[in-house]
Each structure stands twice: as C-alpha cells, then as structure tokens.
Design a protein around this motif. Structure first.
Motif, PDB file in Angstrom:
ATOM      1  N   ASN A  17       0.853  -1.188   0.000  1.00 24.11           N
ATOM      2  CA  ASN A  17       0.000   0.000   0.000  1.00 24.11           C
ATOM      3  C   ASN A  17       0.894   1.245   0.000  1.00 24.11           C
ATOM      4  N   ILE A  18       1.118   1.754  -1.183  1.00 28.38           N
ATOM      5  CA  ILE A  18       2.045   2.876  -1.338  1.00 28.38           C
ATOM      6  C   ILE A  18       1.569   4.106  -0.571  1.00 28.38           C
ATOM      7  N   HIS A  19       0.266   4.390  -0.658  1.00 25.54           N
ATOM      8  CA  HIS A  19      -0.253   5.600  -0.015  1.00 25.54           C
ATOM      9  C   HIS A  19      -0.099   5.529   1.503  1.00 25.54           C
ATOM     10  N   ALA A  20      -0.335   4.340   2.077  1.00 16.92           N
ATOM     11  CA  ALA A  20      -0.180   4.197   3.524  1.00 16.92           C
ATOM     12  C   ALA A  20       1.278   4.381   3.937  1.00 16.92           C
ATOM     13  N   ILE A  21       2.180   3.846   3.131  1.00 17.22           N
ATOM     14  CA  ILE A  21       3.607   3.995   3.424  1.00 17.22           C
ATOM     15  C   ILE A  21       4.018   5.465   3.363  1.00 17.22           C
ATOM     16  N   LEU A  22       3.538   6.172   2.355  1.00 18.24           N
ATOM     17  CA  LEU A  22       3.904   7.586   2.188  1.00 18.24           C
ATOM     18  C   LEU A  22       3.306   8.449   3.293  1.00 18.24           C
ATOM     19  N   ASP A  23       2.091   8.092   3.731  1.00 21.93           N
ATOM     20  CA  ASP A  23       1.443   8.865   4.791  1.00 21.93           C
ATOM     21  C   ASP A  23       2.245   8.813   6.084  1.00 21.93           C
ATOM     22  N   SER A  24       2.947   7.714   6.323  1.00 18.95           N
ATOM     23  CA  SER A  24       3.715   7.570   7.558  1.00 18.95           C
ATOM     24  C   SER A  24       5.166   8.026   7.407  1.00 18.95           C
ATOM     25  N   ALA A  25       5.535   8.471   6.216  1.00 21.67           N
ATOM     26  CA  ALA A  25       6.923   8.866   5.965  1.00 21.67           C
ATOM     27  C   ALA A  25       7.140  10.325   6.355  1.00 21.67           C
ATOM     28  N   GLU A  26       8.299  10.597   6.958  1.00 23.00           N
ATOM     29  CA  GLU A  26       8.641  11.977   7.312  1.00 23.00           C
ATOM     30  C   GLU A  26       8.971  12.788   6.068  1.00 23.00           C
ATOM     31  N   ASP A  27       9.643  12.160   5.119  1.00 28.47           N
ATOM     32  CA  ASP A  27      10.002  12.818   3.862  1.00 28.47           C
ATOM     33  C   ASP A  27       9.510  11.938   2.711  1.00 28.47           C
ATOM     34  N   PRO A  28       8.292  12.183   2.202  1.00 23.68           N
ATOM     35  CA  PRO A  28       7.713  11.328   1.158  1.00 23.68           C
ATOM     36  C   PRO A  28       8.583  11.202  -0.079  1.00 23.68           C
ATOM     37  N   GLN A  29       9.238  12.289  -0.492  1.00 19.52           N
ATOM     38  CA  GLN A  29      10.042  12.217  -1.712  1.00 19.52           C
ATOM     39  C   GLN A  29      11.231  11.281  -1.531  1.00 19.52           C
ATOM     40  N   LYS A 143       5.875  -4.025 -11.746  1.00 19.57           N
ATOM     41  CA  LYS A 143       6.229  -2.994 -12.731  1.00 19.57           C
ATOM     42  C   LYS A 143       5.204  -1.866 -12.713  1.00 19.57           C
ATOM     43  N   ARG A 144       3.934  -2.235 -12.560  1.00 21.13           N
ATOM     44  CA  ARG A 144       2.899  -1.189 -12.479  1.00 21.13           C
ATOM     45  C   ARG A 144       3.088  -0.357 -11.218  1.00 21.13           C
ATOM     46  N   LYS A 145       3.433  -1.041 -10.113  1.00 22.54           N
ATOM     47  CA  LYS A 145       3.682  -0.309  -8.869  1.00 22.54           C
ATOM     48  C   LYS A 145       4.855   0.654  -9.026  1.00 22.54           C
ATOM     49  N   ARG A 146       5.894   0.187  -9.687  1.00 24.51           N
ATOM     50  CA  ARG A 146       7.056   1.048  -9.892  1.00 24.51           C
ATOM     51  C   ARG A 146       6.674   2.267 -10.737  1.00 24.51           C
ATOM     52  N   THR A 147       5.882   2.032 -11.781  1.00 22.22           N
ATOM     53  CA  THR A 147       5.413   3.152 -12.600  1.00 22.22           C
ATOM     54  C   THR A 147       4.585   4.111 -11.756  1.00 22.22           C
ATOM     55  N   GLU A 148       3.745   3.552 -10.887  1.00 22.72           N
ATOM     56  CA  GLU A 148       2.933   4.386  -9.993  1.00 22.72           C
ATOM     57  C   GLU A 148       3.830   5.198  -9.068  1.00 22.72           C
ATOM     58  N   LEU A 149       4.895   4.565  -8.563  1.00 25.08           N
ATOM     59  CA  LEU A 149       5.827   5.268  -7.688  1.00 25.08           C
ATOM     60  C   LEU A 149       6.522   6.406  -8.417  1.00 25.08           C
ATOM     61  N   VAL A 150       6.973   6.124  -9.644  1.00 27.11           N
ATOM     62  CA  VAL A 150       7.661   7.155 -10.432  1.00 27.11           C
ATOM     63  C   VAL A 150       6.719   8.323 -10.701  1.00 27.11           C
ATOM     64  N   ARG A 153       6.205  10.201  -7.496  1.00 26.43           N
ATOM     65  CA  ARG A 153       7.390  11.000  -7.185  1.00 26.43           C
ATOM     66  C   ARG A 153       7.432  12.254  -8.068  1.00 26.43           C
ATOM     67  N   ASP A 154       7.182  12.085  -9.373  1.00 27.29           N
ATOM     68  CA  ASP A 154       7.184  13.229 -10.290  1.00 27.29           C
ATOM     69  C   ASP A 154       6.103  14.236  -9.911  1.00 27.29           C
ATOM     70  N   GLU A 155       4.942  13.717  -9.467  1.00 25.93           N
ATOM     71  CA  GLU A 155       3.848  14.606  -9.055  1.00 25.93           C
ATOM     72  C   GLU A 155       4.254  15.417  -7.825  1.00 25.93           C
ATOM     73  N   LEU A 156       4.874  14.743  -6.857  1.00 20.74           N
ATOM     74  CA  LEU A 156       5.306  15.446  -5.648  1.00 20.74           C
ATOM     75  C   LEU A 156       6.372  16.490  -5.954  1.00 20.74           C
ATOM     76  N   VAL A 157       7.304  16.130  -6.839  1.00 20.35           N
ATOM     77  CA  VAL A 157       8.351  17.081  -7.217  1.00 20.35           C
ATOM     78  C   VAL A 157       7.733  18.297  -7.897  1.00 20.35           C
ATOM     79  N   ALA A 158       6.775  18.039  -8.803  1.00 19.03           N
ATOM     80  CA  ALA A 158       6.112  19.141  -9.507  1.00 19.03           C
ATOM     81  C   ALA A 158       5.336  20.018  -8.528  1.00 19.03           C
ATOM     82  N   ARG A 159       4.655  19.376  -7.579  1.00 22.16           N
ATOM     83  CA  ARG A 159       3.898  20.140  -6.586  1.00 22.16           C
ATOM     84  C   ARG A 159       4.828  20.959  -5.699  1.00 22.16           C
TER      85      ARG A 159
END
Length: 246
Positions: A17-29, A143-150, A153-159
């Motif tokens: 669950n990528i979103h759950a992992i990111l929600d608990s991360a101090e630095d999502p990027q 592979k789909r998960k990796r694409t989702e992660l990329v 990541r690109d969305e967060l960088v852009a934001r």
C-alpha cells in the motif's frame, strides 16, 4: 533464491500500500526515491529468477514430450515384434516366435517405463506452470507499482516546485504591497513624501524671507518720506493742501 521466496517477495511488493507507506513517511520524496530503487532492484532479480524458472519448466516439458514419444515408439516396436512372433508361429517356427515375443515384452517394459516417467513429471510440470504464471502476474504488478511510484514522485516534485514558485510570487507581491508599511514600495513612497515635505518647507521659508524683504523695503520707503518731509519743514516749505488731502 528459492521459487517460493521469489513468489513471496513479489506478492508482498505487488500488494504494498504505497499511499499508507507515504502517509507515515517523514520525507515522502526520499521515501519514494528509496522505494523506486528497491522496486527496480527487486524487479531485476525477479526477472532473472523467473527466467531461470521458466527455463527449468521448459526443460521438464521437453523431457515429458520425449517420454511420451518414447512410449509411443516402444509401443510401436512391441507391436511389430508381436506381429513378427505371430508370423513365425504361423510357420511353426516356435523358437523365432518366442524370440520376437521376448522382444515385444522388452519393448512393452520400455514403453511402461516411459509412460511412468511422463506421468510422474506431469504434477511437477503443472505446479511449475502455475508458479510461473503467478510470477509473471506478480512481476507485471510490480512494474505497475514502480510506474505508480515514479508518477507519484514526479507529481510530488512538480507540486513542490509549484509551491516554491507560489511562495516566491507571494514574497514578491508582498514586497510591493502599498498597504504594507514594511514593503519596499511603501518605504520608497515614504522617502519621497518626506523629500516633498522638505521641499515645501524650503519653499515656505524662501517665501517668508521674500515677504520680509518686501516689508523692509516698504518700511524704508516710509522712513524716506518722513525724512523728506522733515527736511521740507525745516526749509520753511509748506505742502500744498491738495497733497495733504490726497
């Protein structure tokens, strides 16, 4: 790396669950960057292991086909030997008939061995085939998960860049806010107002000095008139009535 270990790792990563992992991360990027590296490494390892598993499956399938073909071949040989035995028996050549019957028995034994080998391999081949399909499915999910992660990541960088740009714009707008007494424009306007006030003060001072000079001139003229009349009185001159009345 065992196949079950590979399958377990792929399944775990594919279901992460990528979103759950990111929600608990101090630095999502940073977390995304690390996850992308992990997925990339695991995908490469999984592809290598899956390729080896598929290779082993194909070898087993080749052996299975060879066993089936061998059983068919030995069956044909058994039939040919049996037919020959019957021909010799019809000719009352018992010795030759028995010889070919014995050959037929040997061929039948070989046939049975090949059939048992093929049958024994079938469950393993079925299991391997199922594992390979699960591995392929899991690999595609990774592979789909990796694409989702990329993409994430690109969305967060852009934001982040957008937020930084907006912050810079707000800072720039704040610096020229005429209602803000701390802004650069406000301070510049106040400086101009003070300079304008100083100029007005100089003008008023200059005007005041000029008026004083004119008043001095008027006083001097009046004093001159007084002196002239006094001199006339002393000279015995009288001023005409008309002039006094004027």
């Amino acid at each position: 790396m065992a196949k079950q270990t590979i399958l377990g790792r792929i399944t775990q990563l594919a279901k992460a669950n990528i979103h759950a992992i990111l929600d608990s991360a101090e630095d999502p990027q940073k977390m995304l960057d690390q996850m992308i590296r992990d997925y990339t490494t695991n995908i490469a390892e999984a592809e290598s292991a899956i390729a080896q598993t598929i290779g082993n499956l194909r070898l087993a399938e080749d052996d299975h086909r060879e066993d089936i073909q061998a059983a068919q071949t030995w069956g044909q040989k058994a039939l040919a030997a049996s037919n020959n035995a019957e021909e010799f028996r019809a000719q009352n050549d018992t010795a030759s008939a028995d010889k070919f019957d014995n050959l037929a028995k040997v061929a039948i034994q070989r046939q049975m061995d090949a059939e048992r080998s093929a049958k024994t391999a079938e469950p393993a081949i079925a299991s391997q085939t199922e594992i390979v399909e699960k591995l392929k499915t899991g690999l595609e999910a990774m592979k789909r998960k990796r694409t989702e992660l990329v993409n994430k990541r690109d969305e967060l960088v852009a934001r982040a860049k957008s937020a930084q740009a907006q912050s810079q714009i707000q800072d720039a707008v704040k610096s020229i806010d005429i209602m803000d007494p701390t802004s650069e424009l406000s301070r510049f306007e106040e400086k101009i107002r003070r300079e304008e006030a100083r100029v007005r003060g100089q003008q008023e001072l200059a005007a005041s000095s000029l008026d004083a000079q004119f008043e001095q001139l008027e006083d001097l003229g009046e004093q001159t008139e007084v002196e002239a009349r006094l001199a006339a009185l002393k000279a015995g001159e009288t001023q005409p009535q008309g002039e006094l009345d004027s």
